[in-house]
Structures are given as C-alpha cells and as structure tokens.
Scaffold this motif. Structure first.
Motif, PDB file in Angstrom:
ATOM      1  N   UNK A 168       1.632  -1.071  -0.378  1.00  0.00           N
ATOM      2  CA  UNK A 168      -0.188  -0.146  -0.052  1.00  0.00           C
ATOM      3  C   UNK A 168       1.119   0.948  -0.194  1.00  0.00           C
ATOM      4  N   UNK A 169       0.545   1.991  -0.608  1.00  0.00           N
ATOM      5  CA  UNK A 169       1.316   3.703  -0.931  1.00  0.00           C
ATOM      6  C   UNK A 169       0.577   4.491  -0.873  1.00  0.00           C
ATOM      7  N   UNK A 170       0.909   4.979  -0.068  1.00  0.00           N
ATOM      8  CA  UNK A 170       0.088   6.456  -0.218  1.00  0.00           C
ATOM      9  C   UNK A 170       0.266   8.429   0.037  1.00  0.00           C
ATOM     10  N   UNK A 171       0.530   8.604  -1.378  1.00  0.00           N
ATOM     11  CA  UNK A 171       1.385   9.313  -1.544  1.00  0.00           C
ATOM     12  C   UNK A 171       2.935   9.552  -1.274  1.00  0.00           C
ATOM     13  N   UNK A 172       2.765   8.742  -1.816  1.00  0.00           N
ATOM     14  CA  UNK A 172       4.981   8.407  -1.262  1.00  0.00           C
ATOM     15  C   UNK A 172       5.261   9.068  -2.857  1.00  0.00           C
ATOM     16  N   UNK A 173       6.419   9.468  -2.067  1.00  0.00           N
ATOM     17  CA  UNK A 173       7.771  10.272  -2.893  1.00  0.00           C
ATOM     18  C   UNK A 173       8.995  10.226  -2.233  1.00  0.00           C
ATOM     19  N   UNK A 174       9.966  10.232  -3.518  1.00  0.00           N
ATOM     20  CA  UNK A 174      11.212   9.607  -2.932  1.00  0.00           C
ATOM     21  C   UNK A 174      12.458  10.551  -3.584  1.00  0.00           C
ATOM     22  N   UNK A 175      13.112  11.178  -3.203  1.00  0.00           N
ATOM     23  CA  UNK A 175      14.984  11.759  -3.235  1.00  0.00           C
ATOM     24  C   UNK A 175      15.751  11.080  -3.203  1.00  0.00           C
ATOM     25  N   UNK A 176      16.358  11.405  -4.221  1.00  0.00           N
ATOM     26  CA  UNK A 176      17.463  11.016  -4.274  1.00  0.00           C
ATOM     27  C   UNK A 176      18.245  12.296  -4.992  1.00  0.00           C
ATOM     28  N   UNK A 177      19.969  12.653  -4.055  1.00  0.00           N
ATOM     29  CA  UNK A 177      20.788  13.975  -4.375  1.00  0.00           C
ATOM     30  C   UNK A 177      19.869  15.117  -4.030  1.00  0.00           C
ATOM     31  N   UNK A 228      11.444   6.527   2.371  1.00  0.00           N
ATOM     32  CA  UNK A 228      10.750   7.702   1.521  1.00  0.00           C
ATOM     33  C   UNK A 228      10.820   9.109   2.099  1.00  0.00           C
ATOM     34  N   UNK A 229      11.007   9.970   0.725  1.00  0.00           N
ATOM     35  CA  UNK A 229      10.754  11.460   1.292  1.00  0.00           C
ATOM     36  C   UNK A 229       9.029  11.579   1.768  1.00  0.00           C
ATOM     37  N   UNK A 230       7.925  11.338   1.588  1.00  0.00           N
ATOM     38  CA  UNK A 230       7.020  11.652   2.082  1.00  0.00           C
ATOM     39  C   UNK A 230       6.008  10.206   1.780  1.00  0.00           C
ATOM     40  N   UNK A 232      20.630   9.027 -13.765  1.00  0.00           N
ATOM     41  CA  UNK A 232      21.645   8.870 -11.977  1.00  0.00           C
ATOM     42  C   UNK A 232      21.771   7.351 -11.787  1.00  0.00           C
ATOM     43  N   UNK A 233      21.617   6.591 -12.429  1.00  0.00           N
ATOM     44  CA  UNK A 233      21.679   5.187 -11.552  1.00  0.00           C
ATOM     45  C   UNK A 233      23.370   4.684 -12.744  1.00  0.00           C
ATOM     46  N   UNK A 234      24.648   5.860 -11.780  1.00  0.00           N
ATOM     47  CA  UNK A 234      26.314   5.402 -11.741  1.00  0.00           C
ATOM     48  C   UNK A 234      26.270   4.208 -11.677  1.00  0.00           C
ATOM     49  N   UNK A 235      25.647   3.097 -10.785  1.00  0.00           N
ATOM     50  CA  UNK A 235      25.441   2.562  -9.761  1.00  0.00           C
ATOM     51  C   UNK A 235      25.160   0.859 -11.353  1.00  0.00           C
TER      52      UNK A 235
END
Length: 323
Positions: A20-29, A70-72, A282-285
């Motif tokens: 279940x995801x609700x308003x999910x957000x992610x930040x990288x760099x 997650x960021x949010x 962004x996938x440097x790896x």
C-alpha cells in the motif's frame, strides 16, 4: 507438475493489501524522482514498474525493501513498514552473470535463498533425522526447482546454464522461503525473446496459481502485458498507476510528461510509445561496463557500443529502450 505453496502462507485479506502506497515520494541527491504515488496491490496481483531512464524504477524497489526511506507519504508492506516483513518478501536483484567456470550447482544457488544468511556448513540431508531442518530444506529446494521447471539442469554447474536457465534458478532462490511478495528488478533484461516469454509465463503462473504478489521492473511491457493486473508508470517527478489499458494511453502519458506522447499498437499487438522524453540518468551504479560505450542514434533509440539501449526518442514499447 504444479507444486502448491499456499499451505504455510498467510494471504492478505481484501482489507489488508500486500503493498500500500499513499502519497509516496522519494528524493535522491536533492532531486525528487517521483511523488504522489497511490497504489494498493492485492494478493496474487502482477504489477509492472515502467518508465524511462533515471526516473527511479529500481529506486522504488529499494523503497519497498526498506533499503531507502521515502521522502513523503506512507508505505506499508504486508501490514507493516518496509523492511520488517523478513522472509515474507522475496527479491531478485538486477541480473548478474556467472563465470562459465563456476562449479556451484543450480541447487546450491537455490539453497542460498534458504540458509545463505547463516554461518557454518549445512549438514548433508543423508546425515539428518527425518523431519530435521536439513531434510526440510532439501524438500523445499526440490519443490521450488520443480515449480520453475528447472529439474533437468538444476544439478548442472550454474556457469554452464543458459541465461534463461540461470534466471529460473534465481527465481527459485527468491521463492524458497515462501514469500507472499516477490520483487523482481529487470528479470527479463539481456534475455532473448523466447526466454523473456518463458520467464514472463512462469511469473504469471506464480501469481495466478501460488497467490504470490509480484512487482516487476521492466524495460519492455510487451512480454508481460497480457498477464499484468496493473502498472506503475514513472516520469520525472511524477507517477501514474492503474490498469494497463488505463495508463498506457496517449492521453495519460501526455498528461504525465506534459508533452505530446503517442501510444501505437503494431499489427502483432505490441505497444510503442513515441515522443517519450528522456530523464537525466542517475544510475551511476548500474551497468557500468555497458554505459561507457560510444553512442550512435538509431531509429528506435540510442545504443551503446555494447548493443544495450540506454535511452530513446522515440521510445520503444513502454520504456523498452529506456532504463
């Protein structure tokens, strides 16, 4: 032969989704990869994560695993926070190659999913008592090898197995502890078309017959399209989720990308997304050896000198040529 795995499973109820995801957000760099994701995944559902390079498809898998917070928003996995479900979640990371000289057998690779996180050498089954952990492990390993159809080559050194055979054994490894949720990160990558179709059919059967929920990151939706219950399409900063026929449309993707997008269906039923913008990678790896090649423009995308597509405009399928 179909092997039942449902006896020891605690299936999610309709009121308690597996994911279940609700308003999910992610930040990288410092950059928001995606936000506003709302999605429920029920028991036995097959969900694909799609989108171009650099939008955070594999990052979503890391968030579901609890590796990246997650960021949010709120994310629940099997009723709890990510990373707390243990063996109830199976995971197949991005495809890894095995050296041709590696002598470990396929059965050894599968067993690593059972007790590879424990210290010591496992006791051979023939030295074990009836009903002992070692005999239970052997029985379960034999069971999942049969489930994925790998009996004929499971005792072969893994380095001598084909790419499709290796992938079946790795899926067996991810299933050996009876997970309720299976996370697959690009399992069709680098496989030829027949093996893509075979692995896609196997994954669909695991969902349908064994009640395992599957979330698969994919470059190309076409091998799995007929088996999907829903898709998550990620874009720069945004996302949209729903049934494939609702999401993979010109109208929906044009709104998601804020630019005109055309979704075309070829005479053989395959989907082609035309005009899809390419997000900054962004996938440097990821795939370091493959990303260093000289790029040349083709009619369906940009190829590196290794032959792997790294981005395209127009894009192929739902992001087939986009990572």
């Amino acid at each position: 032969m179909t092997v039942g795995l449902t006896a020891a499973r605690r299936p999610a109820t309709p009121s308690s989704p597996v994911v279940s995801l609700r308003g999910a957000a992610v930040r990288v760099g410092g950059r928001t990869l995606w936000s506003g994701v709302d999605l429920d995944i029920g028991a036995g559902e097959f969900v694909a994560v799609l989108g171009p390079n650099g939008v955070g498809k594999s990052t979503l898998v890391k968030v579901l695993l609890g590796v990246l917070p997650p960021h949010a928003g709120e994310i629940r996995i099997l009723g709890g926070p990510p990373g707390q479900a243990g063996a109830r979640v199976g995971y197949l990371p991005q495809r890894r190659s095995f050296d041709a000289s590696l002598r470990m057998r396929g059965t050894d690779i599968v067993r690593l999913g059972w007790d590879g996180d424990r210290w010591g050498v496992p006791l051979p089954a023939w030295l074990s008592r009836a009903g002992s952990p070692s005999r239970a492990a052997k029985a379960r390993i034999d069971e999942v090898i049969t489930l994925v159809g790998a009996e004929s080559y499971a005792h072969r050194p893994i380095g001598r197995c084909s790419g499709g055979e290796q992938q079946r054994l790795l899926i067996a490894q991810a299933l050996v502890r009876r997970p309720e949720l299976l996370l697959l990160d690009e399992p069709l990558d680098s496989l030829d078309l027949p093996n893509q179709a075979a692995v896609a059919a196997l994954t669909g059967r695991i969902c349908r017959e064994e009640g395992v929920s599957v979330v698969m990151v994919a470059h190309d939706v076409n091998p799995i399209l007929s088996r999907l219950d829903r898709v998550i399409y990620l874009a720069e900063g945004g996302a949209v989720a729903g049934r494939p026929e609702e999401v993979i449309t010109s109208e929906t993707l044009s709104r998601l990308y804020s630019t005109p997008i055309e979704v075309l269906r070829t005479s053989d039923g395959r989907l082609v997304v035309v005009g899809q913008p390419e997000a900054p990678a962004l996938h440097t790896d990821r795939h370091p050896a493959q990303d260093s090649g000289t790029r040349t423009r083709t009619s369906t995308g940009t190829r590196t000198s290794t032959g792997r597509r790294s981005g395209s405009r127009p894009a192929s399928a739902d992001g087939r040529s986009n990572g």
